[in-house]
Design a protein around this motif. Structure first.
Motif, PDB file in Angstrom:
ATOM      1  N   HIS A 182      57.874 -11.182  -9.801  1.00  0.00           N
ATOM      2  CA  HIS A 182      58.534 -12.064 -11.010  1.00  0.00           C
ATOM      3  C   HIS A 182      58.183 -13.102 -11.059  1.00  0.00           C
ATOM      4  N   ASN A 183      55.959 -13.021 -11.209  1.00  0.00           N
ATOM      5  CA  ASN A 183      55.600 -14.192 -11.450  1.00  0.00           C
ATOM      6  C   ASN A 183      54.251 -12.983 -12.543  1.00  0.00           C
ATOM      7  N   ILE A 184      54.104 -12.928 -13.631  1.00  0.00           N
ATOM      8  CA  ILE A 184      53.194 -12.053 -14.451  1.00  0.00           C
ATOM      9  C   ILE A 184      52.385 -13.275 -14.758  1.00  0.00           C
ATOM     10  N   THR A 185      51.412 -12.949 -14.843  1.00  0.00           N
ATOM     11  CA  THR A 185      50.200 -13.520 -16.191  1.00  0.00           C
ATOM     12  C   THR A 185      49.155 -12.655 -16.710  1.00  0.00           C
ATOM     13  N   LEU A 186      49.389 -12.793 -18.107  1.00  0.00           N
ATOM     14  CA  LEU A 186      48.682 -12.065 -18.371  1.00  0.00           C
ATOM     15  C   LEU A 186      47.117 -12.961 -20.095  1.00  0.00           C
ATOM     16  N   THR A 187      45.524 -12.516 -19.557  1.00  0.00           N
ATOM     17  CA  THR A 187      44.399 -13.260 -20.058  1.00  0.00           C
ATOM     18  C   THR A 187      44.221 -12.226 -20.446  1.00  0.00           C
ATOM     19  N   GLN A 188      43.669 -12.642 -22.108  1.00  0.00           N
ATOM     20  CA  GLN A 188      42.967 -11.818 -23.342  1.00  0.00           C
ATOM     21  C   GLN A 188      41.789 -12.982 -23.133  1.00  0.00           C
ATOM     22  N   PRO A 189      40.778 -12.490 -22.900  1.00  0.00           N
ATOM     23  CA  PRO A 189      39.340 -12.523 -22.765  1.00  0.00           C
ATOM     24  C   PRO A 189      38.838 -13.973 -24.140  1.00  0.00           C
ATOM     25  N   GLU A 190      38.353 -14.861 -24.252  1.00  0.00           N
ATOM     26  CA  GLU A 190      37.978 -15.661 -25.867  1.00  0.00           C
ATOM     27  C   GLU A 190      36.493 -14.068 -26.906  1.00  0.00           C
ATOM     28  N   THR A 191      37.594 -13.756 -28.225  1.00  0.00           N
ATOM     29  CA  THR A 191      36.414 -13.239 -28.402  1.00  0.00           C
ATOM     30  C   THR A 191      36.014 -13.963 -29.915  1.00  0.00           C
ATOM     31  N   SER A 192      34.715 -13.278 -31.038  1.00  0.00           N
ATOM     32  CA  SER A 192      34.522 -13.653 -32.351  1.00  0.00           C
ATOM     33  C   SER A 192      35.509 -14.238 -32.808  1.00  0.00           C
ATOM     34  N   GLU A 193      36.953 -13.654 -32.667  1.00  0.00           N
ATOM     35  CA  GLU A 193      37.756 -13.788 -33.505  1.00  0.00           C
ATOM     36  C   GLU A 193      38.814 -14.580 -32.929  1.00  0.00           C
ATOM     37  N   THR A 194      38.996 -14.454 -32.471  1.00  0.00           N
ATOM     38  CA  THR A 194      40.421 -15.200 -31.422  1.00  0.00           C
ATOM     39  C   THR A 194      39.683 -15.850 -30.151  1.00  0.00           C
ATOM     40  N   PRO A 195      40.726 -17.101 -30.141  1.00  0.00           N
ATOM     41  CA  PRO A 195      40.296 -18.276 -28.711  1.00  0.00           C
ATOM     42  C   PRO A 195      40.855 -17.214 -27.697  1.00  0.00           C
ATOM     43  N   LYS A 196      40.750 -17.758 -26.626  1.00  0.00           N
ATOM     44  CA  LYS A 196      41.231 -17.090 -25.260  1.00  0.00           C
ATOM     45  C   LYS A 196      42.923 -17.798 -25.558  1.00  0.00           C
ATOM     46  N   THR A 197      43.688 -16.197 -24.946  1.00  0.00           N
ATOM     47  CA  THR A 197      45.131 -15.921 -24.783  1.00  0.00           C
ATOM     48  C   THR A 197      45.452 -15.646 -23.607  1.00  0.00           C
ATOM     49  N   GLN A 198      46.378 -16.580 -23.263  1.00  0.00           N
ATOM     50  CA  GLN A 198      47.237 -16.397 -21.887  1.00  0.00           C
ATOM     51  C   GLN A 198      49.445 -16.534 -21.830  1.00  0.00           C
ATOM     52  N   LEU A 199      49.236 -15.492 -21.348  1.00  0.00           N
ATOM     53  CA  LEU A 199      50.648 -15.432 -20.886  1.00  0.00           C
ATOM     54  C   LEU A 199      51.064 -15.619 -20.422  1.00  0.00           C
ATOM     55  N   LYS A 200      52.572 -16.534 -19.348  1.00  0.00           N
ATOM     56  CA  LYS A 200      53.283 -16.913 -18.493  1.00  0.00           C
ATOM     57  C   LYS A 200      54.242 -15.809 -18.106  1.00  0.00           C
ATOM     58  N   ILE A 201      54.586 -15.443 -17.622  1.00  0.00           N
ATOM     59  CA  ILE A 201      56.134 -15.000 -17.726  1.00  0.00           C
ATOM     60  C   ILE A 201      56.455 -14.630 -16.487  1.00  0.00           C
ATOM     61  N   LYS A 202      58.339 -16.005 -16.444  1.00  0.00           N
ATOM     62  CA  LYS A 202      58.397 -15.653 -14.964  1.00  0.00           C
ATOM     63  C   LYS A 202      59.964 -14.849 -14.791  1.00  0.00           C
ATOM     64  N   ILE A 203      60.154 -14.451 -13.972  1.00  0.00           N
ATOM     65  CA  ILE A 203      61.051 -13.213 -14.465  1.00  0.00           C
ATOM     66  C   ILE A 203      62.354 -14.252 -13.165  1.00  0.00           C
ATOM     67  N   TYR A 204      63.876 -14.269 -13.707  1.00  0.00           N
ATOM     68  CA  TYR A 204      64.377 -15.048 -12.503  1.00  0.00           C
ATOM     69  C   TYR A 204      65.714 -14.239 -12.738  1.00  0.00           C
ATOM     70  N   GLU A 205      65.862 -12.671 -13.130  1.00  0.00           N
ATOM     71  CA  GLU A 205      66.443 -12.254 -12.422  1.00  0.00           C
ATOM     72  C   GLU A 205      66.196 -10.789 -13.340  1.00  0.00           C
TER      73      GLU A 205
END
Length: 209
Positions: A182-205
């Protein structure tokens, strides 16, 4: 592009903080049986929130995601319930509706990025969101035997790191139960083309068919 909704919505985040989440099993589970059950879950719906952050840009939106064996509808709405992005994907094409316009592509991820600026690995997430590693992923387990973290290894998975929390028991269509996060965190490290990216998903149902 409607990247205008990539801003901090602290109200939406605060609303999500009030919902209690499950705490997982009391005893260790059988990992082989757990992963088999998760792999069999092909028809599901989730409701929750997704928070996105990339560099200085951030957004928090309501999420409804319905999946039927790889054909799915992915809907993002603001905290008032107004639909911002509606994505429908089947074997032939991906159709995204946003801001009164319709966009079509063969794959969903380029569409989402083009219109919103959000990098969301939706194809991989069909497995990851259930706590199911892909074939080449490496992963660690919690003390109760559930997937705790995973590291993507496939060539097109962009080095995503995924961590899980708040597993809950969800009833399947055949009357059994399976542990789903019910809690998921996705992280993509910083690269030369894009900054660090983070997604947080909170699932209620979770709803399984």
């Amino acid at each position: 592009m409607i990247r205008i909704f990539l801003f901090c919505t602290t109200i939406a985040l605060a609303l999500g903080a009030c919902t209690s989440l499950p705490t997982g099993p009391d005893t260790a589970v059988n990992l082989t049986s757990q992963l088999q059950k998760v792999a069999q879950v092909q028809k599901w719906q989730m409701r929750g929130k997704i928070a996105f952050r990339q560099g200085k840009e951030a957004a928090s939106l309501n999420l409804v995601w319905k999946n039927d064996s790889g054909n799915f509808e992915f809907r993002l709405a603001n905290f008032l319930g107004v639909s911002m992005v509606d994505l429908n994907v089947d074997a032939s094409q991906s159709v995204l509706e946003a801001d009164g316009n319709t966009y079509i592509d063969a794959e969903p991820e380029p569409l989402i990025y083009q219109i919103t600026g959000m990098i969301i690995p939706v194809n991989s997430l069909l497995s990851w969101v259930k706590g199911l590693p892909l074939r080449d992923d490496t992963y660690t387990l919690t003390e109760k035997g559930l997937v705790n973290t995973l590291k993507s290894q496939c060539a097109l998975c962009r080095n995503w790191r995924v961590s899980y929390g708040n597993y809950g028991s969800v009833e399947t269509s055949n009357g059994e139960s399976v542990w789903l996060p019910h809690n998921i965190t996705l992280t993509q490290p910083e690269t030369s083309e894009t900054p660090k990216t983070q997604l947080k998903i909170k699932i209620y149902e979770w709803t399984l068919q």
